[in-house]
Enzyme design. Structure first.
Site, PDB file in Angstrom:
ATOM      1  CG  ASP A 116      89.388  -0.396  68.564  1.00 35.01           C
ATOM      2  OD1 ASP A 116      89.427  -0.166  69.786  1.00 35.01           O
ATOM      3  OD2 ASP A 116      90.051  -1.302  68.010  1.00 35.01           O
ATOM      4  CG  ASP A 144      94.172   5.301  73.247  1.00 39.05           C
ATOM      5  OD1 ASP A 144      94.582   5.797  74.329  1.00 39.05           O
ATOM      6  OD2 ASP A 144      94.754   4.360  72.677  1.00 39.05           O
ATOM      7  N   GLY A 156      93.328  -6.071  73.398  1.00 40.46           N
ATOM      8  CA  GLY A 156      94.356  -7.068  73.103  1.00 40.46           C
ATOM      9  C   GLY A 156      93.995  -8.430  73.658  1.00 40.46           C
ATOM     10  CB  SER A 211      93.201 -12.221  69.961  1.00 42.23           C
ATOM     11  OG  SER A 211      92.262 -11.626  69.103  1.00 42.23           O
ATOM     12  CG  ASN A 245      88.421  -4.018  72.392  1.00 45.06           C
ATOM     13  OD1 ASN A 245      87.281  -4.000  72.837  1.00 45.06           O
ATOM     14  ND2 ASN A 245      89.068  -2.918  72.062  1.00 45.06           N
ATOM     15  CG  ASP A 274      91.283  -6.927  64.623  1.00 48.47           C
ATOM     16  OD1 ASP A 274      90.776  -7.652  63.752  1.00 48.47           O
ATOM     17  OD2 ASP A 274      91.919  -5.898  64.329  1.00 48.47           O
TER      18      ASP A 274
HETATM   19  P1  13P Z   1      93.731  -8.355  69.533  1.00 51.78           P
HETATM   20  O1  13P Z   1      94.862  -7.970  68.619  1.00 51.78           O
HETATM   21  O2  13P Z   1      94.190  -9.156  70.698  1.00 51.78           O
HETATM   22  O3  13P Z   1      92.625  -9.024  68.806  1.00 51.78           O
HETATM   23  O4  13P Z   1      93.151  -7.004  70.145  1.00 51.78           O
HETATM   24  C1  13P Z   1      92.241  -6.199  69.430  1.00 51.78           C
HETATM   25  C2  13P Z   1      91.975  -4.923  70.121  1.00 51.78           C
HETATM   26  O5  13P Z   1      92.263  -4.732  71.287  1.00 51.78           O
HETATM   27  C3  13P Z   1      91.329  -3.855  69.334  1.00 51.78           C
HETATM   28  O6  13P Z   1      91.311  -2.624  70.013  1.00 51.78           O
END
Ligand code: 13P
Length: 341
Positions: A83, A105, A224, A226, A266, A268
């Site tokens: 990642d 990235d 991002g 979540s 994604n 996390d």
């Molecule tokens: P979150 O912080 O929304 O879980 O995003 C995780 C992410 O995009 C990892 O690359």
């Protein structure tokens, strides 16, 4: 089955019109939570590690835990993905370690903080694509910059300042030959994405639809993503935590994305919240406990529950057995023959 290429998982997801969650890990319990959720829901699995996770786990611990996962869950097609690789060297070191997919990235400079130029991004990403594809490894690129900071990576921008330009996205894919494209549509890493439920003003789904219209055959990636559910926030705060009110990406918006080319999502933060809430609860209710298993087990169970729920919501549930894995050697041949420009 050995670790498989992410390109295969995403191609299959495109055929079946579903998305695949990519969940971040740092340790054994998180890997176990994902693999158990994948088994329970019969889902393919993408396990991803950031540079921070690689350094926390000394890289090799993580890699060997993943080999254990493939031994113990042979029926699950499983990808190990880097990642937010910050440089060509970082991506090459992940490939040397055995990752089957890497993200270059290049939207940020190698410091992981400063927005880069389009030319730099294309050059660095194309170099990674050449190395990776010769070994059958998948590459995700990013155009536009996400908001927030994750494991020290990120410009700390708000999610709206560097949205993906659809025309640049087309050029970027053509110039680099990436397998998957991360786009910036207003999301950020971490718990504090939106100060109220996002609207079309703050979460630019129309931008995603426009990019998909121009790149109908490119696997799109939502970072991002979540959802930062209120019930997980409440557990943390109920047991002594101090989270401020916040909103994440609603599941229905992710599902709209999946209908429009999003194949990798994604996640996390939701798992971090679930783990922390479960541990806080044990510490609060049983202050006499000191066996780490007394809180790591509920933490692992809480993460498994979130992952299984996401796998079902993204539509990947039930698809683990749909296909036989293509070896990395065969993938390399396919790239040579026709997959790259
Ligand atoms: P979150 O912080 O929304 O879980 O995003 C995780 C992410 O995009 C990892 O690359």
């Amino acid at each position: 089955m050995p670790l498989v290429s992410m390109r295969q998982l995403l191609d299959e997801a495109a055929k079946g019109a579903y998305g695949v969650g990519a969940f971040n890990v740092n340790n054994m319990e998180q890997i176990q939570a994902i693999m158990e959720a994948a088994r329970e829901t019969k889902s393919p699995a993408i396990v991803q590690a950031s540079r921070g996770a690689r350094s926390y786990s000394q890289d090799r611990f993580l890699y060997h835990l993943m080999l254990a996962a493939t031994e113990l869950y042979p029926e699950i097609p499983t990808v190990l993905h880097l990642d937010h690789g910050n440089s060509v060297e970082t991506c090459k070191s992940a490939i040397a370690m055995g990752f089957t997919s890497v993200m270059m990235d290049g939207s940020l400079m190698p410091d992981g903080k400063t927005p880069s130029t389009f030319e730099y991004n294309v050059k660095a990403t194309r170099e990674v694509v050449e190395t990776a594809h010769s070994k059958g490894i998948t590459v995700e690129g990013e155009i536009g910059c996400l908001g927030g900071i994750e494991d020290g990576h990120g410009a700390g921008l708000d999610g709206l300042s560097h949205l993906t330009d659809p025309e640049q996205a087309v050029e970027f894919v053509r110039e680099t030959g990436v397998d998957a494209l991360a786009i910036a549509i207003g999301t950020s890493h971490g718990a504090y994405k939106f100060t109220s439920k996002p609207t079309g003003e703050t979460l630019k789904m129309d931008r995603l639809l426009e990019i998909h219209r121009r790149l109908p055959n490119t696997h799109l990636v939502m970072h991002g993503s979540s959802s930062v559910p209120k019930d997980l926030q409440d557990i943390i705060n109920q047991y002594g935590g101090k989270l401020k009110p916040t909103w994440g990406v609603p599941i229905e918006e992710i599902q709209l994305g999946i209908k429009n080319g999003v194949r990798k999502i994604n996640v996390d933060t939701d798992n971090r919240l679930a783990i922390t809430g479960a541990i806080r609860k044990v510490f609060w209710e049983k202050p006499e406990e000191f066996d780490p298993r007394s809180y790591l087990k509920p933490a692992r169970d809480a993460m498994k529950k979130v992952v299984a729920q996401r796998m079902t919501q993204f539509g990947q549930a039930g698809h683990a057995g749909d296909y036989a894995p293509i070896s990395l050697e065969a993938m390399a041949k396919r790239y040579q023959q026709h997959l790259t420009a």
